[in-house]
Every structure is written in structure tokens, then in C-alpha cells.
Design an enzyme around this catalytic site. Structure first.
Site, PDB file in Angstrom:
ATOM      1  N   ASN A   1      -1.203   1.195  -5.193  1.00  0.00           N
ATOM      2  CA  ASN A   1       0.186   1.457  -4.812  1.00  0.00           C
ATOM      3  C   ASN A   1       1.038   0.205  -4.991  1.00  0.00           C
TER       4      ASN A   1
ATOM      5  N   ARG B   1      -5.501  -1.641 -13.849  1.00  0.00           N
ATOM      6  CA  ARG B   1      -5.321  -0.819 -12.659  1.00  0.00           C
ATOM      7  C   ARG B   1      -4.357   0.328 -13.022  1.00  0.00           C
TER       8      ARG B   1
ATOM      9  N   LYS C   1     -15.066   1.664   2.339  1.00  0.00           N
ATOM     10  CA  LYS C   1     -14.259   2.878   2.168  1.00  0.00           C
ATOM     11  C   LYS C   1     -15.151   4.047   1.737  1.00  0.00           C
TER      12      LYS C   1
ATOM     13  N   GLU D   1      -8.870  -2.316   6.877  1.00  0.00           N
ATOM     14  CA  GLU D   1      -8.816  -3.609   6.206  1.00  0.00           C
ATOM     15  C   GLU D   1      -8.756  -3.245   4.726  1.00  0.00           C
ATOM     16  N   SER D   2      -7.742  -3.775   4.014  1.00  0.00           N
ATOM     17  CA  SER D   2      -7.463  -3.196   2.699  1.00  0.00           C
ATOM     18  C   SER D   2      -7.544  -4.166   1.515  1.00  0.00           C
TER      19      SER D   2
ATOM     20  N   TYR E   1     -15.207  -4.212   0.402  1.00  0.00           N
ATOM     21  CA  TYR E   1     -14.101  -3.311   0.752  1.00  0.00           C
ATOM     22  C   TYR E   1     -14.395  -1.890   0.282  1.00  0.00           C
TER      23      TYR E   1
ATOM     24  N   THR F   1      -9.531   5.564  -1.619  1.00  0.00           N
ATOM     25  CA  THR F   1      -9.125   4.770  -2.771  1.00  0.00           C
ATOM     26  C   THR F   1      -9.939   5.132  -4.016  1.00  0.00           C
ATOM     27  N   ASP F   2      -9.375   4.848  -5.182  1.00  0.00           N
ATOM     28  CA  ASP F   2     -10.135   5.051  -6.423  1.00  0.00           C
ATOM     29  C   ASP F   2     -11.258   4.015  -6.569  1.00  0.00           C
ATOM     30  N   GLU F   3     -11.199   2.931  -5.776  1.00  0.00           N
ATOM     31  CA  GLU F   3     -12.210   1.867  -5.938  1.00  0.00           C
ATOM     32  C   GLU F   3     -13.618   2.334  -5.588  1.00  0.00           C
TER      33      GLU F   3
ATOM     34  N   ALA G   1     -17.155  -0.557  -0.642  1.00  0.00           N
ATOM     35  CA  ALA G   1     -18.358   0.014  -0.022  1.00  0.00           C
ATOM     36  C   ALA G   1     -18.024   0.555   1.368  1.00  0.00           C
TER      37      ALA G   1
ATOM     38  N   ASP H   1     -12.191 -16.172 -11.663  1.00  0.00           N
ATOM     39  CA  ASP H   1     -12.153 -14.717 -11.458  1.00  0.00           C
ATOM     40  C   ASP H   1     -12.654 -14.323 -10.064  1.00  0.00           C
TER      41      ASP H   1
ATOM     42  N   ILE I   1      -3.596 -15.775 -12.414  1.00  0.00           N
ATOM     43  CA  ILE I   1      -4.247 -14.632 -13.065  1.00  0.00           C
ATOM     44  C   ILE I   1      -5.755 -14.827 -12.947  1.00  0.00           C
ATOM     45  N   TYR I   2      -6.428 -13.851 -12.336  1.00  0.00           N
ATOM     46  CA  TYR I   2      -7.891 -13.955 -12.208  1.00  0.00           C
ATOM     47  C   TYR I   2      -8.549 -13.700 -13.574  1.00  0.00           C
TER      48      TYR I   2
HETATM   49  P1  NAD Z   1      -2.245  -2.529   4.757  1.00  0.00           P
HETATM   50  O1  NAD Z   1      -3.294  -3.596   4.823  1.00  0.00           O
HETATM   51  O2  NAD Z   1      -0.877  -2.869   4.305  1.00  0.00           O
HETATM   52  O3  NAD Z   1      -2.104  -1.827   6.177  1.00  0.00           O
HETATM   53  C1  NAD Z   1      -3.188  -1.511   6.992  1.00  0.00           C
HETATM   54  C2  NAD Z   1      -2.673  -1.286   8.408  1.00  0.00           C
HETATM   55  O4  NAD Z   1      -3.794  -0.931   9.233  1.00  0.00           O
HETATM   56  C3  NAD Z   1      -2.036  -2.542   9.029  1.00  0.00           C
HETATM   57  O5  NAD Z   1      -0.808  -2.219   9.621  1.00  0.00           O
HETATM   58  C4  NAD Z   1      -3.053  -2.979  10.062  1.00  0.00           C
HETATM   59  O6  NAD Z   1      -2.465  -3.653  11.180  1.00  0.00           O
HETATM   60  C5  NAD Z   1      -3.686  -1.648  10.453  1.00  0.00           C
HETATM   61  N1  NAD Z   1      -5.040  -1.821  11.018  1.00  0.00           N
HETATM   62  C6  NAD Z   1      -6.053  -2.577  10.513  1.00  0.00           C
HETATM   63  N2  NAD Z   1      -7.123  -2.511  11.325  1.00  0.00           N
HETATM   64  C7  NAD Z   1      -6.789  -1.675  12.358  1.00  0.00           C
HETATM   65  C8  NAD Z   1      -7.469  -1.222  13.514  1.00  0.00           C
HETATM   66  N3  NAD Z   1      -8.726  -1.595  13.771  1.00  0.00           N
HETATM   67  N4  NAD Z   1      -6.828  -0.388  14.353  1.00  0.00           N
HETATM   68  C9  NAD Z   1      -5.537  -0.012  14.112  1.00  0.00           C
HETATM   69  N5  NAD Z   1      -4.843  -0.431  13.041  1.00  0.00           N
HETATM   70  C10 NAD Z   1      -5.458  -1.246  12.163  1.00  0.00           C
HETATM   71  O7  NAD Z   1      -2.897  -1.402   3.852  1.00  0.00           O
HETATM   72  P2  NAD Z   1      -2.206  -0.349   2.885  1.00  0.00           P
HETATM   73  O8  NAD Z   1      -2.109  -0.944   1.547  1.00  0.00           O
HETATM   74  O9  NAD Z   1      -1.022   0.224   3.532  1.00  0.00           O
HETATM   75  O10 NAD Z   1      -3.387   0.743   2.820  1.00  0.00           O
HETATM   76  C11 NAD Z   1      -3.402   1.854   3.707  1.00  0.00           C
HETATM   77  C12 NAD Z   1      -4.605   2.721   3.384  1.00  0.00           C
HETATM   78  O11 NAD Z   1      -4.543   3.142   2.027  1.00  0.00           O
HETATM   79  C13 NAD Z   1      -5.943   2.019   3.541  1.00  0.00           C
HETATM   80  O12 NAD Z   1      -6.857   2.933   4.079  1.00  0.00           O
HETATM   81  C14 NAD Z   1      -6.342   1.638   2.115  1.00  0.00           C
HETATM   82  O13 NAD Z   1      -7.736   1.578   1.978  1.00  0.00           O
HETATM   83  C15 NAD Z   1      -5.756   2.809   1.353  1.00  0.00           C
HETATM   84  N6  NAD Z   1      -5.391   2.533  -0.042  1.00  0.00           N
HETATM   85  C16 NAD Z   1      -4.500   1.541  -0.344  1.00  0.00           C
HETATM   86  C17 NAD Z   1      -4.111   1.337  -1.667  1.00  0.00           C
HETATM   87  C18 NAD Z   1      -3.134   0.272  -2.067  1.00  0.00           C
HETATM   88  O14 NAD Z   1      -2.928   0.073  -3.261  1.00  0.00           O
HETATM   89  N7  NAD Z   1      -2.487  -0.428  -1.148  1.00  0.00           N
HETATM   90  C19 NAD Z   1      -4.669   2.150  -2.676  1.00  0.00           C
HETATM   91  C20 NAD Z   1      -5.624   3.109  -2.329  1.00  0.00           C
HETATM   92  C21 NAD Z   1      -5.940   3.319  -1.004  1.00  0.00           C
HETATM   93  O1  DAU Z   2      -7.268   0.702  -6.505  1.00  0.00           O
HETATM   94  C1  DAU Z   2      -6.817   0.881  -5.189  1.00  0.00           C
HETATM   95  C2  DAU Z   2      -6.889  -0.426  -4.446  1.00  0.00           C
HETATM   96  O2  DAU Z   2      -5.828  -1.241  -4.938  1.00  0.00           O
HETATM   97  C3  DAU Z   2      -6.780  -0.275  -2.933  1.00  0.00           C
HETATM   98  O3  DAU Z   2      -7.874   0.461  -2.457  1.00  0.00           O
HETATM   99  C4  DAU Z   2      -6.729  -1.636  -2.245  1.00  0.00           C
HETATM  100  O4  DAU Z   2      -6.490  -1.477  -0.846  1.00  0.00           O
HETATM  101  C5  DAU Z   2      -5.598  -2.437  -2.850  1.00  0.00           C
HETATM  102  O5  DAU Z   2      -5.596  -3.741  -2.308  1.00  0.00           O
HETATM  103  C6  DAU Z   2      -5.742  -2.520  -4.375  1.00  0.00           C
HETATM  104  O6  DAU Z   2      -6.912  -3.299  -4.734  1.00  0.00           O
HETATM  105  P1  DAU Z   2      -6.896  -4.334  -5.949  1.00  0.00           P
HETATM  106  O7  DAU Z   2      -7.977  -5.303  -5.745  1.00  0.00           O
HETATM  107  O8  DAU Z   2      -6.830  -3.613  -7.246  1.00  0.00           O
HETATM  108  O9  DAU Z   2      -5.442  -4.989  -5.675  1.00  0.00           O
HETATM  109  P2  DAU Z   2      -4.907  -6.495  -5.781  1.00  0.00           P
HETATM  110  O10 DAU Z   2      -3.434  -6.426  -5.670  1.00  0.00           O
HETATM  111  O11 DAU Z   2      -5.640  -7.409  -4.874  1.00  0.00           O
HETATM  112  O12 DAU Z   2      -5.279  -6.905  -7.281  1.00  0.00           O
HETATM  113  C7  DAU Z   2      -4.808  -6.151  -8.390  1.00  0.00           C
HETATM  114  C8  DAU Z   2      -5.402  -6.767  -9.647  1.00  0.00           C
HETATM  115  O13 DAU Z   2      -4.812  -8.071  -9.834  1.00  0.00           O
HETATM  116  C9  DAU Z   2      -6.887  -7.001  -9.590  1.00  0.00           C
HETATM  117  O14 DAU Z   2      -7.441  -6.797 -10.877  1.00  0.00           O
HETATM  118  C10 DAU Z   2      -7.022  -8.474  -9.195  1.00  0.00           C
HETATM  119  C11 DAU Z   2      -5.807  -9.091  -9.856  1.00  0.00           C
HETATM  120  N1  DAU Z   2      -5.223 -10.285  -9.169  1.00  0.00           N
HETATM  121  C12 DAU Z   2      -4.929 -10.147  -7.839  1.00  0.00           C
HETATM  122  C13 DAU Z   2      -4.382 -11.206  -7.151  1.00  0.00           C
HETATM  123  C14 DAU Z   2      -4.048 -11.079  -5.687  1.00  0.00           C
HETATM  124  C15 DAU Z   2      -4.955 -11.449  -9.873  1.00  0.00           C
HETATM  125  O15 DAU Z   2      -5.205 -11.543 -11.088  1.00  0.00           O
HETATM  126  N2  DAU Z   2      -4.401 -12.488  -9.178  1.00  0.00           N
HETATM  127  C16 DAU Z   2      -4.124 -12.433  -7.855  1.00  0.00           C
HETATM  128  O16 DAU Z   2      -3.641 -13.450  -7.282  1.00  0.00           O
END
Ligand code: NAD
Ligand code: DAU
Length: 362
Positions: A195, A229, A169, A85-86, A165, A139-141, A167, A294, A221-222
Site C-alpha cells: 500500500n 512490488r 502473518k 507489527e508490519s 514478518y 499480505t501477499d508476502e 512467517a 541488501d 536503495i537495497y
Molecule cells: P502500521 O504499522 O502503519 O500500523 C499498525 C497499527 O497497529 C499501529 O497503529 C500500531 O500501533 C497497531 N498495533 C501494533 N501492535 C498492536 C497491539 N499489540 N495491539 C493493538 N494495536 C497494535 O501498519 P499498516 O501498514 O497500516 O498495516 C496494517 C495491516 O495491513 C497489517 O496487518 C499489515 O500486515 C497489513 N498489510 C500492510 C501492507 C502495507 O503495504 N502497509 C500490505 C499488506 C498487508
Molecule cells: O507486500 C506487502 C507488504 O508491503 C506488507 O505486508 C508490509 O507490511 C509492508 O511493509 C510492505 O513490505 P515491503 O518490505 O515490501 O515494504 P518496504 O516499504 O519496507 O520496502 C519496499 C521495497 O523497497 C522492498 O523491496 C525493500 C525496498 N527498500 C525499502 C526501504 C525501506 C529499499 O530499497 N530501501 C529502503 O530504505
């Protein structure tokens, strides 16, 4: 690396990694385990290069019987664990699934790997022999938030997660490392920054802004929008993971960051300027920017120091933010069929109602 289990391969980064790997490794067999939750879709896996080397299995990483069966039947020697769950906002509204998948699911995979590859701290097989490779995507979070003048996160920065989230990870990272120390499981971890790129589910900032803008909807914008980021193109992330699979040292963690750190507001303005050029509307897209309440506990700033992976494995990001963002905007404009199918399939509107309606305007 002959038979690889990829978890979460129907999600954003997982599906990009599968494309990358099929091109890079002509003899590799990929088993892709994904539950097809709200962020996972077979639409992300259409048109794979060499698709017969990719076997999709719909299932839950928490299902120990299924995971053990896949490990045995496919003689899995490598696991790359993306499934999670991401989304931070969803974790704030409902943390339980995050603990279930991110913590319990990771534990289930670790146990299956230990069962399949042995416990090198005991005697099966002989100590030091590497019988597999478990790579965990983090993740860097987990490092928490930085003040404006603080140095970027390094691998030894203390963990300080501040959302359900992050916590969950952080918990999974600790479990993963414990399996190296306690059972000798051959493993590596990467902690990467935000990413962006093709196939990202439009709940996240960049695709959400692109889609809202093209539909003439407000760009939410939050808070003050000055949060920072560290944006990493997904293909650069895939390359980093590949280098760690090829040459990473067992038990080690590698930070991966894009080195691009604009404030959110600046980033959204850049997206608007790109759209003004490639998809002009009657007024500038930036006029749609709207400040909303926010995110609770919103981390102010992330920055990642990638010196270790650069020095040890020769990784370098190849996408500038300017070019990567422009390509990403164009990808979404050129793939509106994908967008429409995903949005219909996943009841996206329900999420928008839940997350944004009560936020209102600031
Ligand atoms: P995403 O939410 O797009 O994809 C997650 C995938 O995991 C989905 O296809 C979902 O169906 C699958 N999934 C969820 N629960 C599952 C379960 N119980 N069993 C099997 N499959 C399950 O996420 P993403 O952005 O591709 O992130 C992938 C990984 O990278 C995650 O571990 C996330 O924490 C990490 N990450 C993401 C980012 C980012 O910016 N997107 C940055 C840092 C780390
Ligand atoms: O840093 C890595 C993380 O990046 C990953 O571990 C997470 O899986 C990934 O979802 C992402 O987390 P963020 O919370 O940084 O991503 P998000 O795209 O949700 O938000 C990016 C920034 O933008 C954050 O500061 C919140 C802000 N935001 C987000 C949304 C969705 C807004 O201002 N408005 C919005 O509607």
C-alpha cells in the site's frame, strides 16, 4: 454491520479505512483499539468526518480481558483486524514482537469473537446463522517470492513466507482459517500488496524516499534496486475491504493487488522526477540515490492476481500509479506539520541509525 471493532486504527491503513467507513456508513459506530506503538498515532485520526461515531481505546489486542469487555459493552458485530507489527526490516532485527502481536494477538481476537458470537459447529447459535463477521487483513508476502516469468499469486498459491514478518502473518492466516473450519466463525481474509498513500509511517519505502529527498539526504536503495512490488493505493485497498465486508463469502480469501509493478529503482526515480517538478532543488533528486547493503532474504518479486475479487465483488482499482504517486508526494509536502509531529513523537532518528548506519554504502 452496526458496531465495528477496528484494530490498529491509528496506523496507516487502519486510519485511512476509518475515514473511508465514516463517509460510507452514516449509522455505523466504530470502536478503534490500538496500542499506539511506534507506527500508530492519534495524529492520523485528526479531522475525521463525523468523529463522534469513532471511539478510540488505547490498548493491546493481546489483552483478552480488554477485548472481551469491548466485544460485550459495544455489542460488536464486525471486526476488521489491521493491528500488527508490519515492517520487514524490524522483524529481521527483532522477531519476537511480531510473533506476540501478529500470532498471539490474532488468536486473542479470534477467541473473543468465538465467545461473543458462538460456535456454529456445535449449537450456539444454530448452525449456519451468521452472528458476526471477522475480517482479517493479510499480505501477499505470505506467498514468498516470484521468479521473473512466474505467474502472479492467486488465492490457492502455496504459502512460502521468508521473513519473520511474513512467517508471523502466515501463521495468523492459518489460525484465522482454522476458526472457520473448526468453530464455524464467520470470517473472510484479504491478502493485499504494498500500500501507499497518506499517513504512512516514514520507515516504508515511498515516504522514506520523499522525506530523505526533501532533506537532501541519500536515498538508500537495497541491493541492486531491481526488486519488484505491486503498488496499491490505500483508498483502493479500503474499497476492496468494504466490498468484502458487504458481499464476501464466509470462509473465503480474496487477493488484492494494484497491478503496478515497477522495480524499486524505477519507482524511486519516478518520485525524484515528481519532486523535480513540484519542489525543485539545485540538482536533480536522483543524484541522491545511494546503493546500500541488501535486506537479508529480500524477496525479489511480488505480483498479485486480483481476478477473484474483480469477478465476484466488482472491485477495480481507481488510482493509476502515476497519479497516486504524484498525489502522495504532494500530500507529504503539504503535511510537513504531521511529518514533524510524528517524527518527534516516535523517535524516528533512532530507527534510522539502527537500520541504515550499519548498512553503509555497497
Ligand atoms: P502500521 O504499522 O502503519 O500500523 C499498525 C497499527 O497497529 C499501529 O497503529 C500500531 O500501533 C497497531 N498495533 C501494533 N501492535 C498492536 C497491539 N499489540 N495491539 C493493538 N494495536 C497494535 O501498519 P499498516 O501498514 O497500516 O498495516 C496494517 C495491516 O495491513 C497489517 O496487518 C499489515 O500486515 C497489513 N498489510 C500492510 C501492507 C502495507 O503495504 N502497509 C500490505 C499488506 C498487508
Ligand atoms: O507486500 C506487502 C507488504 O508491503 C506488507 O505486508 C508490509 O507490511 C509492508 O511493509 C510492505 O513490505 P515491503 O518490505 O515490501 O515494504 P518496504 O516499504 O519496507 O520496502 C519496499 C521495497 O523497497 C522492498 O523491496 C525493500 C525496498 N527498500 C525499502 C526501504 C525501506 C529499499 O530499497 N530501501 C529502503 O530504505
Amino acid at each position: 454491520m452496526k458496531n465495528i471493532l477496528i484494530t490498529g486504527g491509528a496506523g496507516f491503513i487502519g486510519s485511512n479505512f476509518i475515514r473511508y467507513l465514516l463517509e460510507k456508513e452514516p449509522d455505523l459506530e466504530i470502536i478503534d483499539l490500538d496500542i499506539l506503538g511506534y507506527a500508530g498515532s492519534l495524529e492520523n485520526l485528526k479531522g475525521l468526518p463525523d468523529p463522534e461515531r469513532h471511539t478510540f481505546v488505547q490498548g493491546d489486542i493481546c489483552d483478552a480481558d480488554l477485548v472481551n469487555k469491548l466485544m460485550q459493552e459495544h455489542k460488536i458485530d464486525t471486526i476488521v483486524h489491521f493491528a500488527a507489527e508490519s515492517h520487514v526490516d524490524r522483524s529481521i532485527l527483532g522477531p519476537a514482537p511480531f510473533v506476540q502481536t501478529n500470532v498471539f494477538g490474532t488468536l486473542t481476537l479470534l477467541e473473543a469473537a468465538k465467545q461473543a458470537w458462538g460456535d456454529t459447529r456445535r449449537d450456539t447459535p444454530s448452525a449456519g446463522e451468521q452472528n458476526g463477521h471477522f475480517h482479517h487483513i493479510s499480505t501477499d508476502e505470505v506467498f514468498g517470492t516470484l521468479a521473473p516469468d512466474e505467474p502472479a499469486f492467486v488465492e490457492s498459491t502455496a504459502y512460502d513466507p521468508r521473513s519473520p514478518y511474513s512467517a508471523s502473518k502466515a501463521s495468523s492466516d492459518h489460525l484465522v482459517r482454522s476458526y472457520f473450519h473448526t468453530y464455524g466463525l464467520p470470517l473472510t481474509v484479504t491478502n493485499c500488496s504494498n500500500n501507499y498513500g497518506p499517513y504512512q509511517f516514514p520507515e516504508k519505502l515511498i515516504p522514506l524516499m520523499i522525506l530523505n529527498a526533501t532533506q537532501g539526504k541519500p536515498l538508500p536503495i537495497y541491493g541492486d534496486g531491481l526488486q519488484i512490488r505491486d503498488w496499491l493505493h490505500v483508498e483502493d485497498h479500503c474499497e476492496a475491504i468494504y466490498l468484502v465486508l458487504k458481499g464476501g463469502k464466509m470462509g473465503e480469501t480474496y487477493n488484492v493487488g494494484g497491478g503496478n509493478q515497477p522495480a524499486n529503482l524505477d519507482l524511486v526515480n519516478r518520485i525524484c522526477s515528481i519532486l523535480d517538478l513540484v519542489h525543485p532543488a539545485s540538482v536533480p533528486y536522483s543524484s541522491l540515490i545511494s546503493y546500500v547493503r541488501d535486506r537479508p532474504g529480500h524477496d525479489r518479486r511480488y505480483a498479485v492476481d486480483s481476478s477473484k475479487i474483480k469477478a465476484e465483488l466488482g472491485w477495480e482499482p481507481h488510482h493509476s500509479l502515476e497519479e497516486g504517486l504524484s498525489d502522495t508526494v504532494k500530500w507529504y509536502l503539504d503535511n510537513m506539520d504531521w511529518v514533524e509531529t510524528i517524527l518527534k513523537e516516535k523517535d524516528y532518528q533512532a530507527w534510522l541509525d539502527k537500520n541504515y548506519e550499519e548498512r553503509g554504502k555497497k
